[in-house]
Design an enzyme around this catalytic site. Structure first.
Site, mmCIF file in Angstrom:
data_model
loop_
_atom_site.group_PDB
_atom_site.id
_atom_site.type_symbol
_atom_site.label_atom_id
_atom_site.label_comp_id
_atom_site.label_asym_id
_atom_site.label_seq_id
_atom_site.Cartn_x
_atom_site.Cartn_y
_atom_site.Cartn_z
ATOM 1 N N ASP A 31 0.818 -1.199 0.000
ATOM 2 C CA ASP A 31 0.000 0.000 0.000
ATOM 3 C C ASP A 31 0.844 1.239 0.000
ATOM 4 O OD1 ASP A 31 -2.295 -1.375 0.162
ATOM 5 O OD2 ASP A 31 -3.138 0.061 1.594
ATOM 6 N N TYR A 32 1.940 1.126 0.688
ATOM 7 C CA TYR A 32 2.831 2.268 0.788
ATOM 8 C C TYR A 32 3.317 2.680 -0.602
ATOM 9 C CZ TYR A 32 6.750 5.211 1.988
ATOM 10 O OH TYR A 32 7.613 6.257 2.061
ATOM 11 N N GLU A 33 3.775 1.687 -1.356
ATOM 12 C CA GLU A 33 4.247 1.985 -2.712
ATOM 13 C C GLU A 33 3.123 2.561 -3.568
ATOM 14 O OE1 GLU A 33 7.251 -1.243 -4.285
ATOM 15 O OE2 GLU A 33 5.916 -2.095 -2.764
ATOM 16 N N PHE A 34 1.933 1.968 -3.384
ATOM 17 C CA PHE A 34 0.778 2.448 -4.137
ATOM 18 C C PHE A 34 0.523 3.927 -3.829
ATOM 19 C CE2 PHE A 34 -3.664 3.307 -4.894
ATOM 20 C CZ PHE A 34 -3.920 2.654 -6.091
ATOM 21 N N SER A 80 -37.749 -4.489 -13.309
ATOM 22 C CA SER A 80 -37.794 -5.229 -12.057
ATOM 23 C C SER A 80 -37.629 -6.711 -12.383
ATOM 24 C CB SER A 80 -39.177 -5.027 -11.508
ATOM 25 O OG SER A 80 -39.249 -4.652 -10.263
ATOM 26 N N GLU A 110 -27.503 -16.917 -10.677
ATOM 27 C CA GLU A 110 -26.625 -15.950 -10.019
ATOM 28 C C GLU A 110 -27.219 -15.625 -8.663
ATOM 29 O OE1 GLU A 110 -26.241 -12.458 -12.592
ATOM 30 O OE2 GLU A 110 -26.622 -13.831 -14.252
ATOM 31 N N LYS A 112 -28.646 -12.931 -5.952
ATOM 32 C CA LYS A 112 -29.305 -11.629 -6.012
ATOM 33 C C LYS A 112 -28.689 -10.764 -4.918
ATOM 34 C CE LYS A 112 -33.926 -9.662 -6.546
ATOM 35 N NZ LYS A 112 -33.918 -8.582 -5.570
ATOM 36 N N ASP A 114 -28.029 -7.682 -2.605
ATOM 37 C CA ASP A 114 -28.980 -6.744 -2.025
ATOM 38 C C ASP A 114 -28.300 -5.398 -1.786
ATOM 39 O OD1 ASP A 114 -31.382 -5.952 -1.132
ATOM 40 O OD2 ASP A 114 -31.262 -6.933 0.813
ATOM 41 N N GLU A 169 -24.891 -3.989 -8.941
ATOM 42 C CA GLU A 169 -25.448 -3.632 -7.650
ATOM 43 C C GLU A 169 -24.327 -3.089 -6.783
ATOM 44 O OE1 GLU A 169 -28.652 -4.450 -7.822
ATOM 45 O OE2 GLU A 169 -29.352 -4.266 -5.756
ATOM 46 N N TYR A 221 -23.667 -7.682 -13.239
ATOM 47 C CA TYR A 221 -24.370 -8.884 -13.671
ATOM 48 C C TYR A 221 -25.016 -8.842 -15.045
ATOM 49 C CZ TYR A 221 -28.112 -6.137 -11.573
ATOM 50 O OH TYR A 221 -28.957 -5.132 -11.237
ATOM 51 N N LYS A 284 -31.714 -16.813 -15.011
ATOM 52 C CA LYS A 284 -31.931 -16.180 -16.313
ATOM 53 C C LYS A 284 -31.817 -17.215 -17.429
ATOM 54 C CE LYS A 284 -29.810 -12.035 -14.459
ATOM 55 N NZ LYS A 284 -28.567 -11.272 -14.311
ATOM 56 N N LYS A 308 -36.675 -15.797 -4.074
ATOM 57 C CA LYS A 308 -36.343 -15.132 -2.814
ATOM 58 C C LYS A 308 -36.037 -16.160 -1.730
ATOM 59 C CE LYS A 308 -37.053 -10.743 -3.820
ATOM 60 N NZ LYS A 308 -37.537 -9.526 -3.210
ATOM 61 N N CYS A 402 -40.719 12.465 28.067
ATOM 62 C CA CYS A 402 -39.622 11.542 28.333
ATOM 63 C C CYS A 402 -40.047 10.503 29.374
ATOM 64 C CB CYS A 402 -38.409 12.319 28.828
ATOM 65 S SG CYS A 402 -37.052 11.246 29.316
ATOM 66 N N CYS A 405 -37.945 11.413 32.682
ATOM 67 C CA CYS A 405 -37.998 12.678 33.431
ATOM 68 C C CYS A 405 -39.230 13.508 33.094
ATOM 69 C CB CYS A 405 -36.723 13.486 33.189
ATOM 70 S SG CYS A 405 -36.627 14.191 31.537
ATOM 71 N N CYS A 420 -35.163 13.866 24.179
ATOM 72 C CA CYS A 420 -35.491 14.508 25.447
ATOM 73 C C CYS A 420 -34.490 15.647 25.599
ATOM 74 C CB CYS A 420 -35.347 13.528 26.600
ATOM 75 S SG CYS A 420 -35.330 14.390 28.182
ATOM 76 N N CYS A 426 -32.041 14.693 33.084
ATOM 77 C CA CYS A 426 -32.634 13.410 32.713
ATOM 78 C C CYS A 426 -31.657 12.280 33.090
ATOM 79 C CB CYS A 426 -32.906 13.436 31.213
ATOM 80 S SG CYS A 426 -33.721 11.976 30.599
#
Ligand code: AMP
Ligand code: ZN
Length: 664
Positions: A31-34, A80, A110, A112, A114, A169, A221, A284, A308, A402, A405, A420, A426
């Site tokens: 990461d450092y080099e990146f 949909s 595949e 789904k 969310d 997604e 997808y 599909k 589902k 509340c 109180c 509140c 309170c």
């Protein structure tokens, strides 16, 4: 090499590394080099604006602000999906298909995902537009924000078509979601409810650098376009993957509904092992020619079907609705349920979130309600069995005062939560603030727990956290369950907290939105409490990573007389309200940009000290090794799995001595 060539070379390299990291999950540089390369590119680009590129990897960090998201029409409507819930539903679907097309039908299965659906347009291999689904005919242009999502390629590889759209997604994986929530809770904010809404909300943030901070991912997808070089759905997934998109590998071909069901049954169980939320399977028709013959209904393709997963759901009686008051005064309505077993645990209570939620579902006491445990961690009430409702039942009247109180509740325009406003009187707010003050990551007061705080407050011994410093043993011992020894420990623990460093004291004060990270930033920048207390909103927002919401809250906190008085008292008792001279002298930035993982047992310094040294010198400490780790500091008995992982990723493992050398 000319400047332009240098810039292009850096862009290409960074793109490749980004792809290796986010798509292949197989980084080849640290990461450092990146970061070094990215910095270099940023500098060259800002010195040479003539070589601007709207798809440069530097755009990943965000920065551009969108005030209004433009509504744009979709070239291809975003439909949909029809839903199915059983084997029979799928068999019926197959029968309908077989009437309309000739020959055998193959399916792609595949998951789904969310999240928030998204349509990306590419021209000449470059991302030109990202649009939300909207109503399916038109959506919002969120290109600037989507460009910050690392798994969305800004430039493609291979033999991609000149122009096409790809759909996917945007999801927020569980781990990142949990981390975002932990930070919010520590800062006194309401946690986000679920990953999906948080993902879609993120896309509509105005400041793209905020979006860049969120660990969003984009899973693709489907392809749309004229003359695409594919003849099946399965092939289009493979192609998209080859062009550089993140396409989950789980997609499978099935030759019959029986095989489809095998896929469904497998993932119904194993989806819990995935890093992100899924709510079903999408099946599909594989052949695109057959898809075309089948066409669309008014709402959905005839060639696709969602199956589902059943969220585990039970019905139970809701006995009462009670209300909880948090440390910031936020009111949370809670449903007290007849205990019921759900997905392996006994559920007795569920959050009702807020007044709108109760009204929307029309939830009432004595109702029979449906409780579900879906992807979310906390069970939720998804509806009422109206058939079982008592005729005499009346709509729930949300509390107006509340519960603790009796102060009338307030609700600020635009906020879902009631509050509140009686912050000073309170009890749960008073207790909550002190509990936060003494908590482990704040003042970490030994010998004092949350329940004892409540006991002390309820007996009138303390009313705010400054009062802790005046507690004497003789006052405490008369209390129930407080033996001489525990009282002494408590007082000693309070005394010891005077050594807790400034940044943690600042976090302990419980200023809204000032979590651990923000407190560290402010402490480092301002060095003492007076400088923070007198800073204006503008000055605060000029500090790196401090937004206007935080700045506003800090200014509000220090403008209250009672808070000033408490801070003066803390100062008087000797609590650390500035960075110690020693610490100032020891602080450097030599480790800036480097992330460390600490493993094993150390000899010269303790683990905690080691971590502190890393942070004091500008480095970051992380709990687990990943492509983002720059160094592993290994003591004796370093965990073997950590060792293998570091070696696999080519991350340098350094000794304690080598580390101390780095900062000396
Ligand atoms: P629904 O919103 O229930 O009508 O479901 C349709 C949505 O499912 C689509 O708009 C997509 O956003 C989403 N979706 C998630 N995963 C897939 C997938 N693998 N294939 C197609 N659509 C998917
Ligand atoms: Zn109250």
């Amino acid at each position: 090499m000319s400047i332009e060539q240098q810039i292009n070379q850096l862009r290409n390299e960074l793109r490749e590394h980004n792809y290796n990291y986010y798509i292949l999950d197989n980084p080849t540089i640290s990461d450092y080099e990146f970061d070094q390369k990215l910095k270099q590119l940023q500098e060259l680009e800002s010195a040479h604006p003539e070589f601007y590129d709207a798809n440069s990897p530097t755009l990943r960090v965000g920065g551009a602000v969108t005030k209004n998201f433009e509504t744009v029409p979709h070239t291809y409507r975003m439909y949909s999906l029809a839903n199915s819930y059983s084997k029979e539903d799928l068999e019926d679907w197959e029968k309908r298909i077989k009437k309309m097309v000739d020959g055998p039908v193959q399916y792609t299965c595949e998951l789904k995902y969310d999240g928030a659906s998204m349509s990306l347009t590419y021209e000449d291999g470059k991302l030109v537009r990202a649009v939300t689904r909207g109503d399916g005919f038109q959506g919002d242009d969120v290109t600037t924000n989507v460009k910050t999502i690392n798994s969305v390629p800004l430039k493609l590889k291979g033999d991609y078509p000149d122009k096409f759209e790809i759909r996917g997604e945007i999801v927020l994986p569980f781990e990142g979601f949990a981390q975002m929530n932990a930070e919010r809770v520590a800062a006194g904010e309401e946690p986000y409810r679920n990953p999906r809404n948080t993902a879609s909300g993120s896309l509509k943030l105005q400041d793209s650098s905020e979006v860049a901070k969120r660990p969003l991912e984009c899973l693709l997808y489907s392809l749309k376009g004229a003359n695409l070089p594919v003849s099946t759905q399965y092939e289009s997934l493979e192609k998209a993957r080859a062009w550089g998109f993140k396409v989950p590998e789980v997609a499978t071909l099935a030759n019959s509904i029986t095989e489809v069901l095998e896929f469904v049954n497998y993932w119904d169980v194993h989806r819990h092992e995935l890093p992100y939320e899924t709510d079903g399977v999408v099946i599909k028709v594989n052949d695109l020619q057959q898809q075309e013959e089948l066409g669309y209904t008014a709402k959905a393709p005839r060639w696709a079907m969602a199956y589902k997963f059943k969220a585990e759901r039970v019905a139970t009686k809701l006995h009462t609705i009670t209300y909880q008051v948090g440390r910031t005064g936020a009111i949370t309505p809670v449903a007290n349920l007849e205990p019921v077993s759900l997905a392996g645990t006994i559920v007795k209570r569920a959050s009702l979130h807020n007044a709108d939620q109760i009204a929307k579902l029309d939830i009432r006491e004595d109702d029979t309600v449906f409780v579900e445990k879906g992807g979310e961690i906390i069970p939720k009430i998804i509806g009422v069995d109206f058939a079982l409702r008592d005729q005499a039942s009346r709509p729930t009247q949300y509390r107006t005062t509340c519960p603790e109180c009796e102060t009338p509740l307030v609700r600020t325009q635009g906020e879902a939560q009631h509050y509140c406003p009686n912050t000073e009187g309170c009890p749960p707010q008073i207790i909550g603030r002190i509990q936060h003050f003494i908590s482990r990551k704040a003042m970490d007061i030994e010998g004092l727990g949350g329940e004892t705080v409540a006991l002390l407050v309820n007996n009138g011994l303390i009313n705010n956290y400054a009062d802790l410093y005046e507690l004497g043993v003789s006052e405490i011992t008369p209390l129930e369950r407080m033996a001489e020894k525990s009282a002494e420990n408590l007082v000693a623990g309070v005394e010891a907290s005077k050594e807790i460093p400034f940044e943690r004291v600042l976090f302990a004060l419980g200023i809204r939105y000032v979590g651990e990270t923000v407190a560290k930033k402010l402490a480092k920048h301002y060095k003492n409490i007076d400088a923070i207390a007198t800073a204006s909103e503008d000055e605060l927002t000029a500090v790196d990573e401090i937004g206007s919401k935080i700045a506003e809250s800090v200014v509000a906190f220090f403008s209250e007389e009672k808070n000033k008085a408490i801070i003066d008292r803390l100062k008087h008792y000797g609590v650390q309200l500035e960075i110690s001279a020693e610490k100032l002298a020891n602080q450097t930035n030599v480790l800036e940009g480097n992330t460390f993982v600490v493993s094993g047992v150390f000899t010269t310094v303790s683990r905690t000290e080691l971590k502190k040294l890393i942070e004091d010198n500008g480095g970051k400490v992380s709990g687990s090794i990943s492509g983002k780790t720059n160094y592993v500091v290994a003591g004796e008995n370093m965990g073997p799995s950590k060792k293998t992982k570091a070696e696999d990723l080519g991350i340098p493992i350094i000794s304690e001595a080598e580390f101390l050398q780095m900062i000396s």
